[in-house]
Design an enzyme around this catalytic site. Structure first.
Site, PDB file in Angstrom:
ATOM      1  N   SER A  11      -2.945-101.836 -87.839  1.00  0.00           N
ATOM      2  CA  SER A  11      -2.887-102.750 -86.696  1.00  0.00           C
ATOM      3  C   SER A  11      -1.635-102.545 -85.860  1.00  0.00           C
ATOM      4  O   SER A  11      -1.084-103.482 -85.314  1.00  0.00           O
ATOM      5  CB  SER A  11      -2.914-104.196 -87.204  1.00  0.00           C
ATOM      6  OG  SER A  11      -1.805-104.390 -88.081  1.00  0.00           O
ATOM      7  N   ASN A  13       0.127-100.345 -82.512  1.00  0.00           N
ATOM      8  CA  ASN A  13      -0.342-100.416 -81.114  1.00  0.00           C
ATOM      9  C   ASN A  13      -1.678 -99.694 -80.929  1.00  0.00           C
ATOM     10  O   ASN A  13      -2.570-100.195 -80.243  1.00  0.00           O
ATOM     11  CB  ASN A  13       0.731 -99.927 -80.135  1.00  0.00           C
ATOM     12  CG  ASN A  13       1.116 -98.480 -80.303  1.00  0.00           C
ATOM     13  OD1 ASN A  13       0.745 -97.802 -81.271  1.00  0.00           O
ATOM     14  ND2 ASN A  13       1.878 -97.971 -79.358  1.00  0.00           N
ATOM     15  N   LYS A 120      -2.544 -89.254 -86.844  1.00  0.00           N
ATOM     16  CA  LYS A 120      -2.017 -87.970 -86.390  1.00  0.00           C
ATOM     17  C   LYS A 120      -0.880 -87.529 -87.314  1.00  0.00           C
ATOM     18  O   LYS A 120       0.172 -88.139 -87.329  1.00  0.00           O
ATOM     19  CB  LYS A 120      -1.549 -88.091 -84.940  1.00  0.00           C
ATOM     20  CG  LYS A 120      -2.751 -88.331 -84.031  1.00  0.00           C
ATOM     21  CD  LYS A 120      -2.438 -88.452 -82.575  1.00  0.00           C
ATOM     22  CE  LYS A 120      -3.751 -88.496 -81.780  1.00  0.00           C
ATOM     23  NZ  LYS A 120      -3.589 -88.782 -80.369  1.00  0.00           N
ATOM     24  N   LYS A 204       0.439 -81.335 -81.814  1.00  0.00           N
ATOM     25  CA  LYS A 204       0.938 -81.580 -80.451  1.00  0.00           C
ATOM     26  C   LYS A 204       2.178 -82.475 -80.453  1.00  0.00           C
ATOM     27  O   LYS A 204       2.996 -82.428 -79.535  1.00  0.00           O
ATOM     28  CB  LYS A 204      -0.167 -82.145 -79.555  1.00  0.00           C
ATOM     29  CG  LYS A 204      -0.807 -83.426 -80.069  1.00  0.00           C
ATOM     30  CD  LYS A 204      -0.229 -84.663 -79.454  1.00  0.00           C
ATOM     31  CE  LYS A 204      -0.603 -85.878 -80.274  1.00  0.00           C
ATOM     32  NZ  LYS A 204      -0.345 -87.142 -79.638  1.00  0.00           N
ATOM     33  N   ARG A 269       5.735 -91.483 -77.356  1.00  0.00           N
ATOM     34  CA  ARG A 269       7.006 -91.838 -78.006  1.00  0.00           C
ATOM     35  C   ARG A 269       7.794 -90.625 -78.496  1.00  0.00           C
ATOM     36  O   ARG A 269       9.014 -90.653 -78.529  1.00  0.00           O
ATOM     37  CB  ARG A 269       6.734 -92.814 -79.153  1.00  0.00           C
ATOM     38  CG  ARG A 269       5.914 -92.241 -80.285  1.00  0.00           C
ATOM     39  CD  ARG A 269       5.629 -93.290 -81.341  1.00  0.00           C
ATOM     40  NE  ARG A 269       4.371 -93.952 -81.071  1.00  0.00           N
ATOM     41  CZ  ARG A 269       3.512 -94.321 -82.013  1.00  0.00           C
ATOM     42  NH1 ARG A 269       3.778 -94.114 -83.285  1.00  0.00           N
ATOM     43  NH2 ARG A 269       2.389 -94.914 -81.710  1.00  0.00           N
ATOM     44  N   LYS A 296       6.159 -95.683 -86.189  1.00  0.00           N
ATOM     45  CA  LYS A 296       6.717 -94.478 -86.796  1.00  0.00           C
ATOM     46  C   LYS A 296       6.619 -93.304 -85.833  1.00  0.00           C
ATOM     47  O   LYS A 296       5.682 -93.202 -85.040  1.00  0.00           O
ATOM     48  CB  LYS A 296       5.944 -94.125 -88.080  1.00  0.00           C
ATOM     49  CG  LYS A 296       6.213 -95.102 -89.218  1.00  0.00           C
ATOM     50  CD  LYS A 296       7.617 -94.937 -89.749  1.00  0.00           C
ATOM     51  CE  LYS A 296       7.958 -95.962 -90.803  1.00  0.00           C
ATOM     52  NZ  LYS A 296       9.395 -96.230 -90.878  1.00  0.00           N
ATOM     53  N   GLN A 298       5.929 -89.441 -85.362  1.00  0.00           N
ATOM     54  CA  GLN A 298       5.203 -88.434 -86.155  1.00  0.00           C
ATOM     55  C   GLN A 298       5.703 -87.004 -85.944  1.00  0.00           C
ATOM     56  O   GLN A 298       5.579 -86.162 -86.823  1.00  0.00           O
ATOM     57  CB  GLN A 298       3.699 -88.506 -85.834  1.00  0.00           C
ATOM     58  CG  GLN A 298       3.041 -89.838 -86.163  1.00  0.00           C
ATOM     59  CD  GLN A 298       2.976 -90.167 -87.651  1.00  0.00           C
ATOM     60  OE1 GLN A 298       3.436 -89.392 -88.480  1.00  0.00           O
ATOM     61  NE2 GLN A 298       2.436 -91.317 -87.989  1.00  0.00           N
TER      62      GLN A 298
END
Length: 349
Positions: A11, A13, A120, A204, A269, A296, A298
């Site tokens: 849950s 964003n 991801k 990516k 981000r 977090k 990635q």
């Protein structure tokens, strides 16, 4: 016949943005149960439980403020309770938590349940590359599709038009998830190359960190275009070497490939934090805590997994951009040297 019951595992964003779509779609279709469980990692916001806020105010005030969730999306703090009896499981949590969650869900999996991963990232397993979908598939023994695309959560929540890609080895299951999630402004293409789609979504983020370094160093649009192109070449090469299934260039032209790469290198981000890394002199960990409100990052994490895999196979020199991102994030390499990996890239030799 009762409709298929849906559980969203996560849950943040992105999970909340997807919950808005799913909550609306299930109400409009008799194929799905109208009530949707959403597992929420319990936190306190100003002395109130986040699940209580979501279930009374129908808004995830921490991760997706300013966007109402449909009232039929119910926040559940207990993962086993949230997943019990679900026909369709949507996984959208940071990849480092997936093993533990799967182990908790396993005894409660309904026979015939299927899942889709929106996560991801990749993992470095004993045999080399492990995809997140592989971890879920192995631990839960269910069919797993993946969804990846040029989808910045806040824009999806704002209902701005975008595309996305579902990779499904089982086409019928892919279509079920397309029906569950497609809207006029969230258009879905289903392709069979699930592993390629998933790798695009993970790799990516490494390239986006490189794009952020460029922005922080003031290199301009030409340089960033080179980062995107060379990053894409490394993504294609990596997929062709490490995927055990078919990899075709066409999949990289889907939303999960070049489109997601572009949007992440200009928004997102990973780019934002990488730019701040150059300009602030702070560590990645400090910036993650400061800038991401509990989300977090990635890209650096994935670069570390990829680096381990490349080292094991003695292939690091073939992927200078991926390796350079890892070395800058974790080994103290000067970010000003990032340009060298572009200047000496094997693509130019």
């Amino acid at each position: 016949m009762p409709g298929k019951k849906v559980c969203i595992v996560g849950s943040g964003n992105w999970g909340s943005a997807i919950a808005r779509i799913i909550g609306s779609n299930v109400k409009a279709s008799n194929r799905f149960d109208p009530m949707v469980n959403m597992w929420v990692y319990e936190e306190f916001i100003n002395d109130r439980k986040l699940t209580e806020i979501i279930n009374t105010e129908h808004e995830n005030v921490k991760y997706l403020p300013g966007h109402k969730l449909p009232k039929n999306v119910i926040a559940v703090p207990d993962i086993t309770e949230a997943a019990a009896g679900a026909d369709l499981l949507i996984f959208v949590v940071p990849h480092q938590f997936i093993r533990k969650l799967c182990d908790q869900i396993k005894p409660h999996i309904k026979p015939g349940a299927i899942g889709i991963s929106l996560i991801k990232g990749i993992d470095e397993g004993p045999a080399g590359l492990t995809l997140i979908s592989d971890i879920i598939r192995e631990r839960l023994e269910i069919d797993i599709s993946v969804l990846m695309g040029a989808n910045i959560a806040s824009e999806v929540a704002d209902e701005k038009f975008c595309e996305t890609t579902i990779g499904a080895t089982n086409a019928k299951n892919g279509q079920v998830f397309k029906e569950l999630m497609q809207t006029p402004n969230f258009r879905i293409t289903v392709v069979p190359e699930s592993n390629t789609v998933e790798l695009c979504g993970a790799l990516k983020n490494i390239v986006a960190v490189g794009a952020g370094f460029c922005d922080g160093l003031g290199f301009g649009d030409n340089t960033k275009a080179a980062v995107i192109r060379l990053g894409l070449m490394e993504m294609v090469s990596f997929a062709k070497i490490f995927c055990t299934t078919t990899v075709t260039s066409a999949t990289f032209l889907e939303s999960c490939g070049v489109a997601d790469l572009i949007t992440t290198c200009y928004g997102g981000r990973n780019r934002r934090v990488a730019e701040a890394f150059v300009t602030s002199g702070k560590t990645i960990a400090e910036l993650e805590a400061e800038m991401l409100n509990g989300q977090k990052l990635q890209g650096p994490q994935t670069s570390a997994e990829v680096y381990k895999i490349l080292k094991k196979k003695n292939m690091a020199e073939k992927f200078p951009l991926f390796v350079s991102v890892y070395q800058i994030c974790f080994e103290g390499k000067d970010v000003k040297e990032f340009i060298t990996c572009l200047q000496k890239h094997p693509e130019h030799m």
